[in-house]
Design an enzyme around this catalytic site. Sequence first.
Site, short mmCIF file in Angstrom:
data_model
loop_
_atom_site.label_atom_id
_atom_site.label_comp_id
_atom_site.label_asym_id
_atom_site.label_seq_id
_atom_site.Cartn_x
_atom_site.Cartn_y
_atom_site.Cartn_z
N LEU A 33 0.81 -1.23 0.00
CA LEU A 33 0.00 0.00 0.00
C LEU A 33 0.84 1.27 0.00
O LEU A 33 1.92 1.34 0.59
CB LEU A 33 -0.93 0.00 1.21
CG LEU A 33 -1.86 -1.21 1.32
CD1 LEU A 33 -2.76 -1.07 2.55
CD2 LEU A 33 -2.70 -1.41 0.07
N HIS A 37 -3.57 4.27 -2.31
CA HIS A 37 -4.50 3.37 -1.62
C HIS A 37 -5.11 4.07 -0.40
O HIS A 37 -6.30 3.95 -0.14
CB HIS A 37 -3.78 2.11 -1.13
CG HIS A 37 -3.23 1.24 -2.22
ND1 HIS A 37 -1.88 1.10 -2.44
CD2 HIS A 37 -3.83 0.47 -3.15
CE1 HIS A 37 -1.67 0.26 -3.44
NE2 HIS A 37 -2.85 -0.13 -3.91
N GLN A 61 -5.39 -12.70 -12.17
CA GLN A 61 -5.31 -11.50 -13.00
C GLN A 61 -3.89 -11.21 -13.50
O GLN A 61 -3.67 -10.24 -14.21
CB GLN A 61 -5.86 -10.28 -12.26
CG GLN A 61 -4.97 -9.74 -11.15
CD GLN A 61 -5.68 -8.69 -10.33
OE1 GLN A 61 -6.64 -8.98 -9.60
NE2 GLN A 61 -5.23 -7.45 -10.42
N GLY A 149 -9.75 3.33 -7.89
CA GLY A 149 -9.00 4.50 -8.31
C GLY A 149 -9.12 4.79 -9.80
O GLY A 149 -9.17 3.86 -10.60
N LYS A 151 -6.79 5.77 -11.40
CA LYS A 151 -5.49 5.31 -11.91
C LYS A 151 -5.67 4.15 -12.89
O LYS A 151 -5.02 4.07 -13.92
CB LYS A 151 -4.62 4.88 -10.72
CG LYS A 151 -3.48 3.97 -11.02
CD LYS A 151 -2.25 4.75 -11.31
CE LYS A 151 -1.06 3.93 -11.78
NZ LYS A 151 -0.99 2.56 -11.41
N GLN A 155 -10.07 -0.47 -15.77
CA GLN A 155 -10.54 -1.41 -14.74
C GLN A 155 -11.86 -0.93 -14.12
O GLN A 155 -12.83 -1.69 -14.04
CB GLN A 155 -9.48 -1.56 -13.66
CG GLN A 155 -9.91 -2.35 -12.46
CD GLN A 155 -8.76 -2.64 -11.53
OE1 GLN A 155 -7.99 -3.57 -11.75
NE2 GLN A 155 -8.61 -1.85 -10.48
N SER A 187 2.25 3.99 -7.54
CA SER A 187 1.98 2.59 -7.86
C SER A 187 2.91 1.72 -7.03
O SER A 187 4.05 2.13 -6.74
CB SER A 187 2.25 2.34 -9.35
OG SER A 187 2.36 0.96 -9.60
N ARG A 189 4.36 -0.68 -8.09
CA ARG A 189 5.46 -1.04 -8.99
C ARG A 189 6.57 0.02 -9.01
O ARG A 189 7.69 -0.28 -9.42
CB ARG A 189 4.93 -1.24 -10.41
CG ARG A 189 4.08 -2.48 -10.55
CD ARG A 189 3.78 -2.77 -12.01
NE ARG A 189 3.30 -4.13 -12.17
CZ ARG A 189 2.02 -4.47 -12.13
NH1 ARG A 189 1.11 -3.56 -11.95
NH2 ARG A 189 1.66 -5.73 -12.28
P1 AMP Z 1 -4.01 -2.28 -6.60
O1 AMP Z 1 -3.56 -2.69 -5.25
O2 AMP Z 1 -2.90 -1.80 -7.48
O3 AMP Z 1 -4.92 -3.29 -7.24
O4 AMP Z 1 -4.90 -1.00 -6.38
C1 AMP Z 1 -6.04 -1.03 -5.54
C2 AMP Z 1 -6.89 0.18 -5.83
O5 AMP Z 1 -6.12 1.37 -5.59
C3 AMP Z 1 -7.34 0.25 -7.30
O6 AMP Z 1 -8.72 0.65 -7.34
C4 AMP Z 1 -6.43 1.30 -7.89
O7 AMP Z 1 -7.01 2.00 -8.98
C5 AMP Z 1 -6.22 2.23 -6.70
N1 AMP Z 1 -4.98 2.99 -6.89
C6 AMP Z 1 -3.75 2.49 -7.19
N2 AMP Z 1 -2.87 3.48 -7.34
C7 AMP Z 1 -3.55 4.65 -7.13
C8 AMP Z 1 -3.19 6.03 -7.16
N3 AMP Z 1 -1.95 6.43 -7.44
N4 AMP Z 1 -4.15 6.93 -6.90
C9 AMP Z 1 -5.42 6.55 -6.62
N5 AMP Z 1 -5.84 5.27 -6.58
C10 AMP Z 1 -4.91 4.33 -6.84
#
Ligand code: AMP
Length: 285
Positions: A33, A37, A61, A149, A151, A155, A187, A189
Site C-alpha cells: 500500500l 490506496h 489477473q 482509483g 489510476k 478497470q 503505484s 510497482r
Molecule cells: P491495486 O492494489 O494496485 O490493485 O490498487 C487497488 C486500488 O487502488 C485500485 O482501485 C487502484 O485503482 C487504486 N490505486 C492504485 N494506485 C492509485 C493512485 N496512485 N491513486 C489513486 N488510486 C490508486
Amino acid sequence: MIVRKTLKGLRRQLDQAKKEGKTIGFTPTLGALHQGHVSLINRTVEENEISVCSIFVNPTQFNEKSDLKKYPRTFQADSKLLKEANLDILFFPSANQVYPKGLNTKVKVNLGGLDTLMEGGFRPGHFEGVVQVVKRLLDMVQPDRLYMGQKDFQQFTIIQKMINELKIKTELVVCPIVREPHGLAMSSRNERLSKETRKKAKVIFNTLSEIKANLNDKSPEEWMEWSMKKLKRKPFNPEYVSIVDGHTLLPVKSFRKHKYVVVCAAVWADDVRLIDNVILKNNSK
Ligand code: AMP
C-alpha cells in the site's frame, strides 16, 4: 482494526453490522500500500459506518507468472498504514478462501468489448481475472459502496459495466489519482524503479498533461503519434498511448464529437510496466 482471514470470520462481523443497519464501504487491493490506496481508504472510512479493505494478490489477473512472483508483499507495513487510517476490518484471505474447491467463480457477463481494448490487448486474460476476483469479493463482503482509483481507468469502467449488467446493489465510487511530487502516478510497482528512472518517469504525466493543455493544436491521432515519439526515449518504451471516449473506451477521431475523452498510456520503464491516464475533457455530467 480487526484482521479477518476467513469468510466465516468476516461474515460474523459484517452480518452483525448489517443487522444494526450500518453502511459498509469496501476497498479491494493487492497490498504493498501507498498514499494512493490510503486516499481510497480515507474515503471509505469517512463515508461509511463500517470500512473494509482486502489485501489479496489475486493469481488469476496476472498474465505473467513472473510478475505475480515479483509482486511486493508487505503485510506488516500495510496493516500499520490501515490501522493509522482508522480502518475497521482488514480482510486478508488465502486463495482457498477466495477460490474454494468446487465453487465456480468464473463470471459470465457481457462487457461489450471494453475488456479487449488497451490493457486487454496487451495483457490477455487480465480483465477476466479482475472481474472474477472483484465479483467474488463483492459476494463475500456485500458492501453498499465500492472504492476504486481512476489510476486504473479501464478497470473501473469494466467493473461499473459488470455492476450494471449483473444488477449488483453496490455503488462504485471512483477516486482521483494520487501522484508523487514530480507527477508520476503512485503505484506499488514504482518501488522497483531505480532512483534515477523514478525521477525521469515524470515524463509520462508531463506528456499526457501537455496534450490536455494544448488539446486543439492537433487531432487525437496526431497527439497519439506525438506522445509515442516523446515517450520512446531510454529507459522508457511506450506500449500504447490511446485517446479514447471515456464511456466506450474506443479511440476518438475528433475531440469535438465526444463529451468525455481520456488519454491512457502504458509505458515500460526498464523492466517495469507503468500505466497512467489524464481526463482531457468531461462535459458529460
Ligand atoms: P491495486 O492494489 O494496485 O490493485 O490498487 C487497488 C486500488 O487502488 C485500485 O482501485 C487502484 O485503482 C487504486 N490505486 C492504485 N494506485 C492509485 C493512485 N496512485 N491513486 C489513486 N488510486 C490508486
